[in-house]
Write a protein that holds these residues in place. Structure first.
Motif, mmCIF file in Angstrom:
data_model
loop_
_atom_site.group_PDB
_atom_site.id
_atom_site.type_symbol
_atom_site.label_atom_id
_atom_site.label_comp_id
_atom_site.label_asym_id
_atom_site.label_seq_id
_atom_site.Cartn_x
_atom_site.Cartn_y
_atom_site.Cartn_z
ATOM 1 N N GLU A 62 12.426 23.239 5.797
ATOM 2 C CA GLU A 62 11.228 22.538 5.333
ATOM 3 C C GLU A 62 11.581 21.167 4.766
ATOM 4 O O GLU A 62 10.944 20.158 5.088
ATOM 5 C CB GLU A 62 10.524 23.352 4.243
ATOM 6 C CG GLU A 62 9.825 24.609 4.714
ATOM 7 C CD GLU A 62 9.367 25.467 3.534
ATOM 8 O OE1 GLU A 62 9.346 24.948 2.389
ATOM 9 O OE2 GLU A 62 9.046 26.646 3.749
ATOM 10 N N GLU A 63 12.587 21.148 3.922
ATOM 11 C CA GLU A 63 12.951 19.900 3.249
ATOM 12 C C GLU A 63 13.587 18.901 4.215
ATOM 13 O O GLU A 63 13.266 17.716 4.201
ATOM 14 C CB GLU A 63 13.891 20.185 2.082
ATOM 15 C CG GLU A 63 13.250 20.939 0.930
ATOM 16 C CD GLU A 63 12.357 20.054 0.075
ATOM 17 O OE1 GLU A 63 12.308 18.822 0.302
ATOM 18 O OE2 GLU A 63 11.699 20.596 -0.838
ATOM 19 N N ALA A 88 11.219 17.363 6.779
ATOM 20 C CA ALA A 88 10.179 16.524 6.178
ATOM 21 C C ALA A 88 10.689 15.143 5.785
ATOM 22 O O ALA A 88 9.891 14.278 5.398
ATOM 23 C CB ALA A 88 9.591 17.224 4.950
#
Length: 756
Positions: free
Chosen positions: A148-149, A152
């Protein structure tokens, strides 16, 4: 049975001080080894584990990178290596219940010693945004958070992938492959903080950033110069090599601001006579002022040139470049300035010169005492100049010997953990895996902290180590870390870095060197490279501390699959299943690793090629070994100030604190001490046993303070002081670094003293 960890932090308010020891090892080392091992492992586990350390069918010590000879002792380890093994093989455990009882705010108040004593981490742990403590998390969720990090980010260059020197060759190769397939060269590593200066100097001068000697060369040397290094604490097995060299007639010069027990006398615990009587090692002790080494070697080089017939003219003519420019600069060396810079006397330097001229085979060894200064690279180049003058590179018993401090830090660099990779390496990597690696340079450690501070980086993924505890300018670094959106640490045990986090944080528990590693294809082994270029296998023999642990290669492979997804054609699952497939790919990418699997299967492994050592071939830009002629530098200290060097205690390995004693220096029961020459102390009004704040001074005008240090009158060089890190890292400015290498100048900190 092992003992329980301490419930509370021990009080360190009143360390006790006795006279420094005059010899290293012996019976006290055996006793302390057994005590620590019993506390952590119990007697039966101690025997089962320690007898496998550094054996051909065992595991590589997770401590230093000193090599082993072909013939091994039954007990092929030192006191500090045994401590490292005991702490990893400990029976103590850090469970999710521990984290439930200790919120982040509590962990942040604890000492590094207390954190490390709690034991092995048993499950992946997750700190949610806004959470006050870590919670258990599944591996699947942990990798999903990372994905996710990372996905992104506005740019792959907003991610930092840090490597500790303990990481195996296989894990390091996968880690850099993932980072480059992801799209960044941000691969800072612990070498940026230690021997980066050595690599910078050696690459320019001899064409390869590694030492040029083997263990056998040390045994054959006629003169060994040990400069800026304390082998008795930091590389104790080196003492056996020095002892063997002495028995063959070698002379030893020690160059250091502090007298150290290990270079004075070695009581070898491997034999009864040596254990009690010992062997005197140092023939000449040059108690140099901090930072005066370049001036010393420059003057010695001038004197060698002037001696007449003392230079190897044939070697210089055939194999070197730049001699005339260097010789002109060397002739300008001044006795008066050198004596000021070094604090030495003329007879001491003349005696050193006589020993150099009498030697036909000279080795110079060094460590952080040379590498962590503004002029560190120039200093090491000056060391190389001396060896080039005498033809002492590329022949038996002679050469350069930067002594690496962590078990596989050299191997990690060989595997491509470097923010400034060579184009040829990237070309080979791209060809093998069908990827397009970025060509722009990435961030080293100092630049990574600056990027976090300035918002240029948002994710820090650390493969081992203690990033927060190892780095300079503690307050700046911790504030920078807290700006990150995610911090991830692959760890075996707790340290300060787990208590200083980004908005979200993960702790990913991994197998240690002592643990069995069983994957789908069967039991695995990993490989490491020692300080002298030997590559060999490492096989753990203990059941893992928890069924929830993953190996480092498995963590990288699963992370890569989660982040890169089906767009990646790299066989990550295959790499996790069988490490031999990783080594096969290494053999196709990195020169010197041809037929890797077959060669490393041989007991003892194999030696990597080293052109200057093997062929007197120097792969520099000029095609020859390069003399250099940098201006001589040394620290100028204002009146009323001293120059501080940060260093380790004997109960310490890097940032891992095994105990609160420094046995060889006579200090027990505490670490917040500052060692000051009695004459300097008298001038500054610092009574022995008094307490003081250390206040750093640098050109930025920022006050950096380390409070509450006990003054210890100690035989340091005049104008110099010493204190332990990481407690004094707060005094090292982030921007105070070595020219070229950007290594923190942790051995050159101007301080003043204020009442505590």
């Amino acid at each position: 049975m092992a003992t329980k960890p301490p419930a509370g932090d021990p009080v360190q308010d009143a360390p006790q001080v006795a006279s420094p020891k005059r010899a290293a090892a012996g019976l006290p080392a055996i006793g302390h080894t057994l005590k620590i091992a019993h506390q952590q492992m119990g007697l039966a586990r101690t025997a089962r584990t320690l007898l496998k350390v550094n054996q051909k069918d065992g595991f590589d010590c997770p401590g230093c990178a000193w090599p082993e000879g072909d013939k091994r002792h039954t007990a092929e380890f030192c006191e500090n290596g045994a401590k490292a093994v005991a702490e990893e093989a400990t029976l103590r455990r850090v469970t999710p219940e521990f984290f439930a009882a200790h919120p982040l705010a509590d962990l942040a108040t604890r000492s590094g010693y207390w954190l490390g004593q709690q034991g092995r981490i048993t499950q992946p742990m997750y700190l949610r945004e806004g959470g006050d403590r870590y919670e258990a998390v599944s591996w699947e969720r942990a990798f999903a958070v990372i994905a996710e990090e990372l996905t992104a980010l506005a740019s792959p260059d907003e991610a930092l992938f840090y490597t500790s020197g303990r990481t195996s060759n296989e894990a390091a190769f996968l880690f850099q492959l993932f980072a480059r397939e992801f799209g960044t060269n941000n691969l800072p590593d612990c070498s940026n903080m230690c021997h980066e200066s050595s690599g910078s100097a050696l690459n320019e001068t001899i064409g390869i950033g590694k030492g040029s000697v083997s263990l056998e060369d040390l045994h054959q040397a006629e003169l060994i110069i040990v400069a800026g290094q304390n082998p008795g604490t930091n590389h104790p097995r080196m003492l056996s090599a020095l002892e063997q060299a002495k028995s063959a007639g070698a002379k030893i010069i020690s160059v250091n601001p502090l007298p150290e027990a290990g270079t004075e006398r070695f009581k070898n615990p491997q034999n009864p006579l040596g254990m009690f009587k010992g062997t005197a090692l140092t023939d000449l002790f040059l108690q140099i002022r901090i930072g005066g080494d370049q001036a010393l070697f420059r003057l010695l080089n001038k004197l060698v040139i002037e001696a007449g017939g003392a230079t190897d003219e044939a070697f210089i003519a055939e194999h070197t470049h730049g001699y005339e420019e260097f010789a002109a600069a060397a002739k300008e060396a001044d006795w008066a300035e050198t004596l000021t810079a070094t604090g030495l006397t003329r007879p001491e330097i003349e005696q050193a010169l006589a020993m150099i001229l009498a030697s036909k085979r000279t080795i110079v060894c060094w460590a952080m005492g040379l590498t962590q200064h503004k002029h560190a690279v120039a200093t090491i180049r000056e060391v190389v100049n001396l060896l080039l003058l005498r033809g002492d590179i590329g022949r038996p018993g002679a050469g350069v010997c930067p002594v690496r401090g962590h078990s596989n830090v050299q191997g990690d660099r060989t595997m491509g953990i470097f923010e400034r990779p060579a184009p040829a390496f990237l070309d080979a990597l791209d060809k093998e895996f069908g990827i397009t690696s970025p060509r722009g340079h990435g961030f080293d450690v100092v630049r990574s902290i600056q990027a976090l501070r300035d918002g240029e980086a948002k994710v820090l993924f650390a493969m081992g180590g203690n990033f927060v505890g190892a780095t300079p300018d503690t307050e700046v670094t911790e504030a920078a870390i807290r700006r990150a959106s995610l911090t991830v640490h692959v760890s075996t045990k707790l340290n300060r870095s787990h208590a200083v986090t980004g908005r979200r944080a993960l702790i990913l528990p991994t197998l240690g060197r002592t643990d069995k590693d069983v994957q789908e294809s069967g039991k695995q082994f990993v490989t490491v490279e020692d300080s002298m270029g030997m590559v060999h296998s490492s096989r753990g023999n203990l059941a893992p501390a928890s069924p929830h642990l993953l190996s480092e290669p498995a963590i990288v492979a699963r992370m890569a699959r989660a982040v890169l997804g089906t767009a990646s054609t790299t066989p990550w699952e295959e790499f996790e299943r069988d490490y031999a497939t990783i080594r096969h790919r290494i053999s196709r990418v990195i020169p010197g690793f041809e037929d890797f699997n077959a060669r490393v299967a041989r007991p003892g492994g194999f030696q990597l090629p080293h052109a200057p050592r093997d062929e007197r071939r120097f792969p520099t830009k000029t095609g020859k070994a390069n003399f250099t002629a940098a201006p001589v530098e040394y620290p100028r200290i204002p009146a009323g100030r001293l120059l501080l060097q940060t260093l380790r205690s004997h109960d310490q390995y890097n940032t891992t604190i095994y105990g609160l004693d420094d046995r060889y220096r006579g200090i027990t029961g505490g670490r917040r001490v500052v060692m000051v020459n009695p004459e300097d102390a008298a001038e500054l009004g610092l009574a022995d046993g008094s307490y003081t704040d250390l206040v750093g001074e640098w050109k930025d005008g920022v006050e950096r303070r380390a409070p509450g240090f006990r003054v210890v009158h100690y035989p340091t060089a005049r104008g110099c002081a010493a204190a332990y890190y990481p407690e004094t890292n707060v005094l090292v400015p982030l921007d105070s670094t070595a020219d070229t290498s950007n290594t923190p100048a942790s051995k050159s900190v101007v301080i003043r003293f204020e009442p505590a």
